[in-house]
Write an enzyme that holds these catalytic residues in place. Structure first.
Site, PDB file in Angstrom:
ATOM      1  N   HIS A  93      -0.041   4.628   7.241  1.00 51.09           N
ATOM      2  CA  HIS A  93       0.630   5.167   6.058  1.00 51.09           C
ATOM      3  C   HIS A  93       1.023   6.627   6.262  1.00 51.09           C
ATOM      4  CE1 HIS A  93      -2.267   2.005   4.773  1.00 51.09           C
ATOM      5  NE2 HIS A  93      -1.183   1.555   4.149  1.00 51.09           N
ATOM      6  N   SER A 138       0.802  -1.226   0.000  1.00 47.41           N
ATOM      7  CA  SER A 138       0.000   0.000   0.000  1.00 47.41           C
ATOM      8  C   SER A 138       0.833   1.273   0.000  1.00 47.41           C
ATOM      9  CB  SER A 138      -0.932   0.013   1.223  1.00 47.41           C
ATOM     10  OG  SER A 138      -0.187  -0.153   2.420  1.00 47.41           O
ATOM     11  N   ASP A 142      -3.059   7.868   8.402  1.00 48.52           N
ATOM     12  CA  ASP A 142      -4.146   7.087   8.985  1.00 48.52           C
ATOM     13  C   ASP A 142      -3.671   6.123  10.063  1.00 48.52           C
ATOM     14  OD1 ASP A 142      -2.698   5.452   7.322  1.00 48.52           O
ATOM     15  OD2 ASP A 142      -4.423   4.390   6.502  1.00 48.52           O
TER      16      ASP A 142
END
Length: 380
Positions: free
Chosen positions: A349, A41, A346
């Site tokens: 990340h 991600s 968040d």
């Protein structure tokens, strides 16, 4: 006094220099013609959400002003690198509509691991697109691009000679480290980290075998400073350093990074005429967590988008953008209004602001081993 004839000769000579210089600059704008990225991600530009469409706001709020499949409020490191090389943002390999692969492709997906996720090492919740799958996708992509080019080509595919002139980037390994951290502990996680690194080195060798010659490998972030780990990993106050980060977790990260650096050095020796760069992005991100105010930020180990307030603004039951009933109340994990003041987006990340800082260090070569300055090879 210079004659008219001599002036004409001088003018013609100067004009020739300008033309030659302009032609050289155009041809030498960038030594790399494409980027092929492998990751999770931290560098996924929409692959996971192309496979499993569901993403909603506030993702993408800073730069894109809407969700675009990135696990951040804005651009990722891979986005900044593509921009610096004069290339468009990388299209996800899994995105069937609207993609343009002429200057590369992104095989990264959210929650991806290096090792296969169906082994006993992993809990549920990881992506099926492990590094081995991403490598197979890359091989298939190259084979099909070569076939179609011989048949006349498609306007969205790269020419066959691009693959040897491309930059191959790796930003993966975080999920191998964190997926079982809370349930098995640091010592158990450390046992299989050499397997993770061995798989990354093996992937580089396989890509080298099909023509790849330049590789950038980003190391593991200081996850012991992440709000998600700080709230999900059982610890005492004595387990925290002066900056509020988990000592044992970050020690294990340093072990991983040292082994990764050593392995890449050995791989570099084995593969002749190949550039393999170890990027110490950990150094920049750790400094951001420890000294956010030095970078014009306000918050290190506190998430911008989350629920729970101080000190981390993160709750394991309620992730960024989600709404849930907790107790007798319906609550939503909302984003802050000033993500540029946060290192963590968040809890898991980085914000665009943090990604930008890391990218600048990559471009100027200050965290590269051996020294490698992208700014000297391509226009910024």
């Amino acid at each position: 006094m210079v004659s008219v004839q001599n002036r004409r000769i001088v003018f013609s000579f100067l004009l020739l220099i300008i033309v030659v210089f302009s032609s050289y600059k155009a041809d030498s704008e960038c030594d790399f013609k494409a980027i092929y990225n492998f990751g999770d991600s931290n560098s996924d530009t929409g692959g996971f959400w192309a496979a499993f469409p569901a993403q909603s706001g506030p993702w993408g709020m800073t730069y894109f002003k809407k969700p675009v499949g990135r696990a951040s409020d804005g651009r990722l490191i891979i986005d900044f690198l593509a921009e610096s090389l004069g290339m468009p943002f990388l299209s996800p390999y899994l995105q069937s509509i609207g993609s343009d692969f002429r200057q590369g492709a992104n095989f990264a997906t959210l929650a991806s691991t290096v090792l296969l996720p169906n082994t006993s090492l992993f809990v549920t919740g990881v992506s099926p697109f492990s590094l081995a799958i991403q490598l197979n996708q890359m091989k298939h992509f190259k084979v099909k691009a070569d076939e179609l080019n011989r048949a006349g080509g498609l306007h969205i595919l790269p020419p066959s000679n691009v693959f040897g002139k491309s930059l191959y980037t790796f930003y993966i390994g975080q999920n191998d480290f964190t997926s079982n951290l809370a349930s098995t502990g640091v010592d158990r996680v450390k046992q299989y980290l050499p397997q993770v690194i061995g798989q990354i080195a093996g992937t580089i060798k396989e890509i080298h075998g099909i023509g790849g010659r330049t590789f950038l490998v980003l190391n593991l972030a200081p996850v012991g400073c992440y709000p998600a780990i700080l709230t999900g990993y059982t610890h005492n106050v004595s387990d925290l350093d002066q900056f509020g980060c988990l000592i044992s977790v970050n020690k294990a990260v340093k072990y991983y990074n040292a082994l990764l650096k050593k392995t890449l050095s050995e791989t570099r020796t084995e593969l002749k005429n190949t550039t393999i760069i170890y990027l110490d992005t950990h150094k920049v991100l750790l400094d951001l967590f420890q000294h956010p105010k030095s970078y014009g930020m306000k918050h290190g180990t506190k998430a911008c988008c989350g629920y729970g307030g101080r000190p981390y603004n993160f709750d394991q039951k309620l992730f960024c953008g989600n709404t849930k009933v907790i107790g007798n109340s319906t609550v939503t994990a909302k984003a802050c209004r000033d993500p540029h003041n946060y290192v963590s987006w968040d809890g898991i990340h980085a914000t665009e602001a943090a990604n930008h800082r890391i990218s600048m260090a990559i471009l100027d070569g200050s965290i590269s081993d051996p020294p490698f300055t992208l700014n000297n090879l391509c226009r910024s």
